[in-house]
Design an enzyme around this catalytic site. Structure first.
Site, PDB file in Angstrom:
ATOM      1  NE  ARG A 265      -1.019   4.896   9.662  1.00  0.00           N
ATOM      2  CZ  ARG A 265      -2.406   4.609   8.665  1.00  0.00           C
ATOM      3  NH1 ARG A 265      -2.787   3.993   8.216  1.00  0.00           N
ATOM      4  NH2 ARG A 265      -2.801   4.358  10.352  1.00  0.00           N
TER       5      ARG A 265
ATOM      6  NE  ARG B 141      -1.391  -2.416  11.931  1.00  0.00           N
ATOM      7  CZ  ARG B 141      -2.780  -0.216  11.460  1.00  0.00           C
ATOM      8  NH1 ARG B 141      -3.258  -0.255  11.699  1.00  0.00           N
ATOM      9  NH2 ARG B 141      -2.110   0.565  10.947  1.00  0.00           N
TER      10      ARG B 141
ATOM     11  CB  SER C 263     -11.218  -3.823   9.038  1.00  0.00           C
ATOM     12  OG  SER C 263     -11.323  -3.523   9.915  1.00  0.00           O
TER      13      SER C 263
ATOM     14  NE  ARG D 274      -3.963  -2.032   2.363  1.00  0.00           N
ATOM     15  CZ  ARG D 274      -4.876  -2.066   3.318  1.00  0.00           C
ATOM     16  NH1 ARG D 274      -4.430  -1.578   4.396  1.00  0.00           N
ATOM     17  NH2 ARG D 274      -4.930  -3.317   3.705  1.00  0.00           N
TER      18      ARG D 274
ATOM     19  CD  GLU E  21      -8.240  -1.412  11.049  1.00  0.00           C
ATOM     20  OE1 GLU E  21      -8.182  -2.065   9.909  1.00  0.00           O
ATOM     21  OE2 GLU E  21      -7.855  -0.511  11.109  1.00  0.00           O
TER      22      GLU E  21
END
Length: 426
Positions: free
Chosen positions: A279, A393, A354, A264, A351
C-alpha cells in the site's frame, strides 16, 4: 450520477438500491430539492413574462398620453427586473444544492450482486491454480524481507527522500518491476485488443468529478496547484477521453489501456499494510477501460475480468476471483469482481485487481453519449474499468511465490524475454 427525473419515476427502487448499500433513503429529500428548484423557476418565468408584457404596455400608455399609467408600469418593470436579478442567483443556488446532493449518492448495485456490509459478505466465484510447494522447510519470506536482504528494496532512503509509504527499487528488482509492466501492456495490446494510451498524470478536478473521486473522496487525492490533481488511477484520464463527446454506435466498444504511475494519499488506510510495498502513495498500474453500449456492458465485464486473469495465468500464480458484496463495492460501481492473488509470505490471498461495470453513472457525470446507428436519438454510454494488473502487487506475488531457499527469486518464464533471459534474481 442520477437523473432526477428517473428518481422521481423510480423513487422506491432508488431507495431500495441505496438501502442495499447501507445508505439512508434519499429520494424524498432529492425530490424536495428539485421541487424547490422547479417552483422558483416557475416564479422567474412568470416574472420574465410579465416584464416582457409590461414593457410593451409602457409604449402604449405613452402613446395614449397617460403618463401616470406609463410611470406605474415603469416602476413595476424596475421591481420585476430587480426580482429577476436576485432570482437568477437564487436559481443557481438551488441548482447547485441539487447537484451537490446528487454528486455524493453512490451507484446502485445490480440485482445479482450479493448483499453484505463489508468484505466478509464477498462471495468466492472460483479458485485457479494451486499454492506453490517449496523445497525448503522454513516459513516463506515476505517480499520486503527478500528485497531488503539483497538491497533491492530500500525503504530507509525512500523515507529520507519522501517519507513513509515510498520505496526505492534497485538493480534486478527494479528491472523486474519494469519487466512486469511491459509484459502487461504488451499482453493487453497484442492479445486482448486494447489500444495503448499514454495519458497525463495531472488532471483537472472536472475529470475526477466525472469518474466519481470528487467531491466525496478528496482526502484520498494529492492536489497540486490550481485545480490540478495527480491521478489516483489511469481510470480517470482514460474514461474522460470520451467526456463531453458524442460517439457513433459503430465506434463501440472502445477499449483502451495505459501503464502509468498512480498516486494515493491512503487517508482512509492509516495503519494498514505499513511494511513493504503493498500500500504505497506512488505505484504503477496497468489500467483497462472499456466504453460500451448499455446492452453490452455486462458481457464486457466478463471479458475484462478474463483479460486480467490471463496475466496471472501466464505468470503461473495461484489466485481466486471474488464477487464483491454491496457494502464493499466502490462508489461508482454497479458490479465488481476482485482478483486476489496468493501471497505465501502472508499466508493469505490479497487483492491484485478490481474490475467494475459502472453503467451510465460516470457517463452522466461527464456527459459521454453515443448516437444510435441510423437514428437521431442519443444515449449515455456505459463505462468499465479494471486493473490489468497492479504492478507493485504483482511484483510482490512473483517474489513470494517464486522464492528459493537461499532468498533468490526465480524469474517466471513469461518474463524472461523482458529480463534479457535472466532466470534468477537476488
Amino acid at each position: 450520477m442520477f437523473d432526477i427525473k428517473w428518481i422521481r419515476e423510480n423513487s422506491e427502487a432508488f431507495d431500495a438500491g441505496l438501502a442495499r448499500r447501507g445508505y439512508e433513503p434519499s429520494a424524498a429529500k432529492l425530490i424536495a430539492l428539485d421541487d424547490a428548484r422547479r417552483s422558483h423557476i416557475t416564479k422567474l418565468q412568470d416574472a420574465q413574462n410579465r416584464r416582457n408584457a409590461a414593457s410593451k404596455e409602457i409604449g402604449k400608455a405613452k402613446a395614449s398620453g397617460d403618463e401616470a399609467a406609463a410611470q406605474a408600469v415603469i416602476d413595476e418593470v424596475a421591481k420585476l427586473k430587480a426580482f429577476i436579478q436576485v432570482g437568477e442567483e437564487e436559481e443557481r443556488k438551488l441548482v447547485a444544492a441539487l447537484d451537490e446532493a446528487l454528486a455524493v449518492i453512490p451507484n446502485l448495485p445490480h440485482d445479482d450482486v450479493p448483499d453484505g456490509e463489508d468484505e466478509a459478505g464477498n462471495v468466492e466465484l472460483r479458485v485457479v491454480g494451486e499454492k506453490p510447494v517449496f523445497s525448503f522447510n522454513h516459513k516463506p519470506k515476505e517480499h520486503f524481507e527478500l528485497g531488503e536482504v539483497h538491497g533491492g528494496m530500500d525503504f530507509s532512503t525512500a523515507a529520507k527522500l519522501s517519507g513513509s509509504r515510498f520505496v526505492v527499487l534497485k538493480g534486478q528488482i527494479a528491472r523486474l518491476e519494469r519487466a512486469l509492466g511491459q509484459f502487461m501492456i504488451d499482453m493487453h495490446t497484442q492479445e486482448h485488443g486494447y489500444t495503448e494510451v499514454s495519458p497525463p498524470l495531472l488532471v483537472h478536478d472536472t475529470a475526477l468529478f466525472g469518474t466519481g473521486q470528487l467531491p466525496k473522496f478528496e482526502e484520498d487525492l494529492f492536489k497540486t496547484t490550481g485545480d490540478h490533481y495527480l491521478i489516483p488511477t489511469a481510470e480517470v484520464p482514460l474514461t474522460n477521453l470520451v467526456a463531453g463527446e458524442i460517439l457513433a454506435e459503430e465506434e463501440l466498444p472502445l477499449r483502451v489501456t495505459a501503464l502509468t504511475y498512480c498516486f494515493r494519499s491512503e487517508a482512509g488506510s492509516a495503519g494498514r499494510d505499513t511494511r513493504g510495498i503493498l500500500r504505497q502513495h506512488q505505484f504503477q498500474k496497468c489500467e483497462l477501460v472499456s466504453i460500451t453500449r448499455p446492452e453490452d456492458s455486462l458481457n464486457e465485464l466478463e471479458r475484462m475480468l478474463s483479460c486480467a486473469e490471463n496475466v496471472l495465468k501466464k505468470l503461473g500464480l495461484h489466485y481466486r476471483v471474488m464477487t464483491l458484496c454491496t457494502g464493499d463495492m466502490g462508489f461508482g460501481a454497479r458490479k465488481t469482481y476482485d482478483i486476489e492473488v496468493w501471497l505465501p509470505g502472508q499466508d493469505t490471498f490479497r487483492e491484485i485487481s478490481s474490475c467494475s461495470v459502472c453503467g451510465d453513472f460516470q457517463a452522466r457525470r461527464m456527459n459521454a453519449r453515443y448516437r444510435l446507428k441510423g437514428e437521431k436519438q442519443l444515449g449515455h454510454v456505459h463505462t468499465l474499468n479494471g486493473s490489468g494488473l497492479a504492478v507493485g502487487r504483482t511484483l510482490i506475488a512473483v517474489m513470494e511465490n517464486y522464492q528459493n531457499a537461499d532468498g533468490t527469486v526465480t524469474v517466471p518464464e513469461a518474463l524472461r524475454p523482458y529480463m534479457n533471459g535472466l532466470e534468477t534474481i537476488g
